[in-house]
Design an enzyme around this catalytic site. Sequence first.
Site, PDB file in Angstrom:
ATOM      1  N   GLY A 158       0.868  -1.181   0.000  1.00 45.67           N
ATOM      2  CA  GLY A 158       0.000   0.000   0.000  1.00 45.67           C
ATOM      3  C   GLY A 158       0.901   1.225   0.000  1.00 45.67           C
ATOM      4  O   GLY A 158       1.851   1.317   0.801  1.00 45.67           O
ATOM      5  N   ALA A 159       0.587   2.176  -0.897  1.00 45.45           N
ATOM      6  CA  ALA A 159       1.523   3.273  -1.151  1.00 45.45           C
ATOM      7  C   ALA A 159       1.947   4.043   0.106  1.00 45.45           C
ATOM      8  O   ALA A 159       3.152   4.214   0.361  1.00 45.45           O
ATOM      9  CB  ALA A 159       0.917   4.207  -2.200  1.00 45.45           C
ATOM     10  N   ARG A 205      10.341  -1.240  -4.631  1.00 45.19           N
ATOM     11  CA  ARG A 205       9.129  -1.357  -5.467  1.00 45.19           C
ATOM     12  C   ARG A 205       9.043  -0.092  -6.331  1.00 45.19           C
ATOM     13  O   ARG A 205       9.262   1.010  -5.842  1.00 45.19           O
ATOM     14  CB  ARG A 205       7.872  -1.522  -4.612  1.00 45.19           C
ATOM     15  CG  ARG A 205       7.845  -2.868  -3.877  1.00 45.19           C
ATOM     16  CD  ARG A 205       6.467  -3.181  -3.326  1.00 45.19           C
ATOM     17  NE  ARG A 205       5.514  -3.487  -4.377  1.00 45.19           N
ATOM     18  CZ  ARG A 205       4.196  -3.608  -4.166  1.00 45.19           C
ATOM     19  NH1 ARG A 205       3.696  -3.428  -2.961  1.00 45.19           N
ATOM     20  NH2 ARG A 205       3.377  -3.896  -5.160  1.00 45.19           N
ATOM     21  N   LYS A 242      -3.907  -0.552  -8.463  1.00 39.98           N
ATOM     22  CA  LYS A 242      -3.802  -2.006  -8.623  1.00 39.98           C
ATOM     23  C   LYS A 242      -4.481  -2.475  -9.914  1.00 39.98           C
ATOM     24  O   LYS A 242      -5.542  -1.981 -10.281  1.00 39.98           O
ATOM     25  CB  LYS A 242      -4.443  -2.675  -7.394  1.00 39.98           C
ATOM     26  CG  LYS A 242      -4.381  -4.181  -7.363  1.00 39.98           C
ATOM     27  CD  LYS A 242      -2.993  -4.743  -7.530  1.00 39.98           C
ATOM     28  CE  LYS A 242      -2.011  -4.256  -6.511  1.00 39.98           C
ATOM     29  NZ  LYS A 242      -0.619  -4.679  -6.777  1.00 39.98           N
ATOM     30  N   ASP A 260      -1.672   4.412  -6.225  1.00 38.37           N
ATOM     31  CA  ASP A 260      -0.236   4.317  -5.925  1.00 38.37           C
ATOM     32  C   ASP A 260       0.538   5.503  -6.480  1.00 38.37           C
ATOM     33  O   ASP A 260       1.648   5.791  -6.022  1.00 38.37           O
ATOM     34  CB  ASP A 260       0.321   3.009  -6.480  1.00 38.37           C
ATOM     35  CG  ASP A 260      -0.311   1.849  -5.747  1.00 38.37           C
ATOM     36  OD1 ASP A 260      -1.427   1.447  -6.120  1.00 38.37           O
ATOM     37  OD2 ASP A 260       0.288   1.383  -4.759  1.00 38.37           O
ATOM     38  N   GLN A 314      -5.592  -8.948  -2.408  1.00 34.37           N
ATOM     39  CA  GLN A 314      -5.582  -8.002  -1.276  1.00 34.37           C
ATOM     40  C   GLN A 314      -6.999  -7.653  -0.823  1.00 34.37           C
ATOM     41  O   GLN A 314      -7.208  -7.305   0.330  1.00 34.37           O
ATOM     42  CB  GLN A 314      -4.838  -6.705  -1.652  1.00 34.37           C
ATOM     43  CG  GLN A 314      -3.339  -6.866  -1.817  1.00 34.37           C
ATOM     44  CD  GLN A 314      -2.969  -7.062  -3.265  1.00 34.37           C
ATOM     45  OE1 GLN A 314      -3.705  -7.685  -4.036  1.00 34.37           O
ATOM     46  NE2 GLN A 314      -1.809  -6.560  -3.665  1.00 34.37           N
TER      47      GLN A 314
END
Length: 373
Positions: A54-55, A90, A253, A242, A201
Amino acid sequence: MKVNGKAYRSIWLAEDGRTVRIIDQTRLPHDFTVVDLTTLHQAALAIREMWVRGAPLIGATAAYGMALAMAADASDAALERAHEVLVATRPTAVNLRWALEEMRARLAPLAPPDRAAAAYGRAAAICDEDVEINRRIGAHGLGLIEAIAARKDGPVNILTHCNAGWLATVDWGTATAPIYQAAAKGIDLHVWVDETRPRNQGAQLTAWEMAGHGIAHHLITDNAGGHLMQRGQVDMVIVGTDRTTARGDVCNKIGTYLKALAAHDNGVPFYVALPSPTIDWRVTDGLAGIPIEERSGDEVSFVQGRDPAGCVTRVRISPEATPGANPAFDVTPARLVSGLITERGIAAATASGLAAMFPDRAGADGGAISGRR
Ligand code: MRU
């Protein structure tokens, strides 16, 4: 938010004031496991392996990763190395770069003996700021839910994708903050939770959050949303992001874009909840300018769950000879976004809408350009 009656954030410091504690999200919803991070490399591993994800939480964990690095070695070389290691974990969530640039700008001018304490202080502040930002996003999003509730009988049906809940942030969540605040006000709500293949998720994290807070919800397959919208069973979509560009293109996502298309075709409002550190002012065109993480095909070929004996296990769902392909994010063009729910209010998903909401930030970093710098 509370877990079994006890208040938690998704990241916090242990009693020693140095060890960083997280929840291993790869084990939810079956096991609630707290993990200690004591080194830079453990923090990097936690982000890369998605124990935290999660950002906003990726950014917060990276900030504490810098603090762990400084506690071990606060030299200039160690500062640069920590930035390099963490920024590579990431690629898509811009909060990672944002947090690391914040930390480096704060620490670099200091004398090395002062850096560790300053790093812990700034990381804690980033966490507190995230909580307050999300609380405000909740207050602004609540108004949208209240408006729908005022004009219909029965529950407000909200569809969400992936997990933009408190587990994806330090607390409250982004997409879920309006939902939690509406539930607290007693508004009749129901949430459609997209399972969100390949890593699920939605099924594993958002459903766990909704169940834990007693919010009416159903888990649906990723393919069900369009059908439900055609039948009038979705009043609004709220997702997280994100990275959102200076003109309002939304990277989130994989599968978010398809929900936005279906929402547009059916006249369902499609909102994106985002804290300002998720805006990438350096990019305008999301398709050209945002790196899309390609993850292992095994995440597509296998699913994880609990077997009847209670063991958490992974099973293959496709032939051994079939490789999986796994782009993890997609870009929803701004034209499909009804509004951006930020901590300052609801911005139009346009360059002028975002610039009007954040006049102090727009044009920072040399201003927005087309594509990526
Ligand atoms: O790959 P993940 O689980 O880190 O992706 C998370 C999402 O896409 C979330 O929806 C997004 O980060 C918003 S979090 C508030």
